[in-house]
Write a protein that holds these residues in place. Structure first.
Motif, PDB file in Angstrom:
ATOM      1  N   GLY A  84       0.943  -1.541  -0.100  1.00 28.82           N
ATOM      2  CA  GLY A  84      -0.070   0.154  -0.282  1.00 28.82           C
ATOM      3  C   GLY A  84       1.066   1.006   0.046  1.00 28.82           C
ATOM      4  O   GLY A  84       0.972   1.918  -0.515  1.00 28.82           O
ATOM      5  N   PRO A  85       1.862   1.583   1.326  1.00 30.55           N
ATOM      6  CA  PRO A  85       2.300   2.950   1.161  1.00 30.55           C
ATOM      7  C   PRO A  85       3.749   3.149  -0.153  1.00 30.55           C
ATOM      8  O   PRO A  85       3.826   3.815  -0.476  1.00 30.55           O
ATOM      9  CB  PRO A  85       3.150   2.424   2.644  1.00 30.55           C
ATOM     10  N   VAL A 117      -7.597  -0.414   0.437  1.00 31.65           N
ATOM     11  CA  VAL A 117      -8.097   0.391   1.104  1.00 31.65           C
ATOM     12  C   VAL A 117      -6.725   1.362   1.630  1.00 31.65           C
ATOM     13  O   VAL A 117      -7.293   2.645   2.291  1.00 31.65           O
ATOM     14  CB  VAL A 117      -8.600  -0.638   3.219  1.00 31.65           C
ATOM     15  N   HIS A 118      -5.909   0.846   1.502  1.00 34.60           N
ATOM     16  CA  HIS A 118      -4.751   1.585   1.459  1.00 34.60           C
ATOM     17  C   HIS A 118      -4.838   2.821   0.657  1.00 34.60           C
ATOM     18  O   HIS A 118      -4.894   4.048   1.025  1.00 34.60           O
ATOM     19  CB  HIS A 118      -3.332   1.246   2.094  1.00 34.60           C
ATOM     20  N   CYS A 119      -4.515   2.431  -0.356  1.00 39.74           N
ATOM     21  CA  CYS A 119      -4.586   2.708  -1.723  1.00 39.74           C
ATOM     22  C   CYS A 119      -5.711   4.080  -1.718  1.00 39.74           C
ATOM     23  O   CYS A 119      -5.272   5.192  -1.444  1.00 39.74           O
ATOM     24  CB  CYS A 119      -4.223   2.390  -2.534  1.00 39.74           C
ATOM     25  N   LEU A 120      -6.877   3.231  -1.429  1.00 41.50           N
ATOM     26  CA  LEU A 120      -8.709   4.801  -1.499  1.00 41.50           C
ATOM     27  C   LEU A 120      -8.548   5.442  -0.576  1.00 41.50           C
ATOM     28  O   LEU A 120      -7.735   7.039  -0.835  1.00 41.50           O
ATOM     29  CB  LEU A 120      -9.384   3.609  -1.255  1.00 41.50           C
ATOM     30  N   LYS A 121      -7.398   6.031   0.527  1.00 43.68           N
ATOM     31  CA  LYS A 121      -7.522   6.477   2.050  1.00 43.68           C
ATOM     32  C   LYS A 121      -6.692   7.479   1.519  1.00 43.68           C
ATOM     33  O   LYS A 121      -6.560   8.955   1.952  1.00 43.68           O
ATOM     34  CB  LYS A 121      -7.127   5.751   3.290  1.00 43.68           C
ATOM     35  N   ALA A 123      -3.656   7.811  -1.496  1.00 40.80           N
ATOM     36  CA  ALA A 123      -2.762   8.504  -3.071  1.00 40.80           C
ATOM     37  C   ALA A 123      -3.650   9.615  -3.133  1.00 40.80           C
ATOM     38  O   ALA A 123      -5.203  10.347  -2.891  1.00 40.80           O
ATOM     39  CB  ALA A 123      -3.811   7.113  -3.733  1.00 40.80           C
ATOM     40  N   SER A 124      -2.754  10.605  -3.429  1.00 40.40           N
ATOM     41  CA  SER A 124      -3.185  11.923  -3.914  1.00 40.40           C
ATOM     42  C   SER A 124      -3.855  11.475  -5.710  1.00 40.40           C
ATOM     43  O   SER A 124      -3.973  12.720  -6.041  1.00 40.40           O
ATOM     44  CB  SER A 124      -2.145  12.530  -3.817  1.00 40.40           C
ATOM     45  N   CYS A 125      -3.404  10.342  -6.245  1.00 33.42           N
ATOM     46  CA  CYS A 125      -4.379  10.881  -7.167  1.00 33.42           C
ATOM     47  C   CYS A 125      -5.577   9.451  -7.341  1.00 33.42           C
ATOM     48  O   CYS A 125      -5.773   8.887  -6.072  1.00 33.42           O
ATOM     49  CB  CYS A 125      -3.211  10.456  -8.314  1.00 33.42           C
ATOM     50  N   PRO A 126      -6.512   9.711  -8.277  1.00 38.93           N
ATOM     51  CA  PRO A 126      -7.422   8.971  -8.675  1.00 38.93           C
ATOM     52  C   PRO A 126      -7.082   7.938  -8.827  1.00 38.93           C
ATOM     53  O   PRO A 126      -6.143   6.914  -8.692  1.00 38.93           O
ATOM     54  CB  PRO A 126      -8.164   9.243  -9.650  1.00 38.93           C
ATOM     55  N   VAL A 127      -7.610   6.661  -8.119  1.00 41.24           N
ATOM     56  CA  VAL A 127      -7.699   4.936  -7.783  1.00 41.24           C
ATOM     57  C   VAL A 127      -8.734   4.427  -7.810  1.00 41.24           C
ATOM     58  O   VAL A 127      -9.437   4.211  -8.220  1.00 41.24           O
ATOM     59  CB  VAL A 127      -7.635   4.536  -5.643  1.00 41.24           C
ATOM     60  N   VAL A 128      -8.310   2.959  -9.404  1.00 42.29           N
ATOM     61  CA  VAL A 128      -9.338   2.728 -10.244  1.00 42.29           C
ATOM     62  C   VAL A 128      -8.915   1.278  -9.445  1.00 42.29           C
ATOM     63  O   VAL A 128      -7.711   1.510 -10.013  1.00 42.29           O
ATOM     64  CB  VAL A 128      -9.630   2.981 -11.784  1.00 42.29           C
ATOM     65  N   VAL A 129     -10.381   0.609  -8.954  1.00 43.54           N
ATOM     66  CA  VAL A 129     -10.355  -0.881  -8.847  1.00 43.54           C
ATOM     67  C   VAL A 129     -11.398  -1.436 -10.071  1.00 43.54           C
ATOM     68  O   VAL A 129     -11.720  -1.106 -10.646  1.00 43.54           O
ATOM     69  CB  VAL A 129     -10.905  -1.159  -7.746  1.00 43.54           C
ATOM     70  N   VAL A 130     -10.166  -2.261 -10.308  1.00 41.12           N
ATOM     71  CA  VAL A 130     -10.341  -3.342 -11.921  1.00 41.12           C
ATOM     72  C   VAL A 130     -10.764  -4.752 -11.567  1.00 41.12           C
ATOM     73  O   VAL A 130      -9.832  -5.316 -11.031  1.00 41.12           O
ATOM     74  CB  VAL A 130      -9.729  -3.358 -13.219  1.00 41.12           C
TER      75      VAL A 130
END
Length: 138
Positions: A84-85, A117-121, A123-130
């Protein structure tokens, strides 16, 4: 979305391969997709071990199955650390961060993993989950 740089977290699953393919279709001509797998396994001497080699091979195989996209450059790397980090840091200057979702469900609800979850909370850019079928999860 037509992005110049997209970071894709790879975990050697069909869902991450679908995320990679989705990202390769979204990056604009001349853009870069950064495919990265995060692994904390290193030999005592600091050299790449079988875990790193396997992750790179799986990434190369996924890229070969997808095939080249004209005007799209794909960078591949394996990083050490917590996924995540490490992904959030790598995606600081990216247009988006793309992750694969394994499709786990419990009690009728979609269950997402700790990396997503970590990335959604954070990330400074949009996160797309596919999902593994290649469609973004909404």
């Amino acid at each position: 979305m037509e992005a110049k740089q997209i970071v894709v977290g790879m975990d050697n699953s069909p869902a991450s391969a679908a995320a990679l393919e989705w990202a390769m279709c979204q990056v604009r001509d001349g853009g870069t997709v950064v495919a990265v797998s995060v692994c904390g396994m290193r030999t005592p001497y600091g050299s790449a071990d079988v875990f790193h080699s396997t992750r790179l091979r799986v990434m190369r195989d996924a890229i070969a199955r997808i095939g080249p996209r004209e005007g799209v450059h794909v960078e591949q790397s394996v990083l050490d650390g917590e996924p995540g980090p490490a992904l959030v840091k790598l995606a600081e200057q990216a247009d988006s961060l793309v992750l694969g979702h394994h499709g786990y469900r419990r009690g009728g609800a979609t269950v997402v993993g700790s990396v997503i979850v970590h990335c959604l909370k954070h990330a400074s850019c949009p996160v797309v989950v596919v999902s593994s079928d290649g469609t973004p999860v909404t």
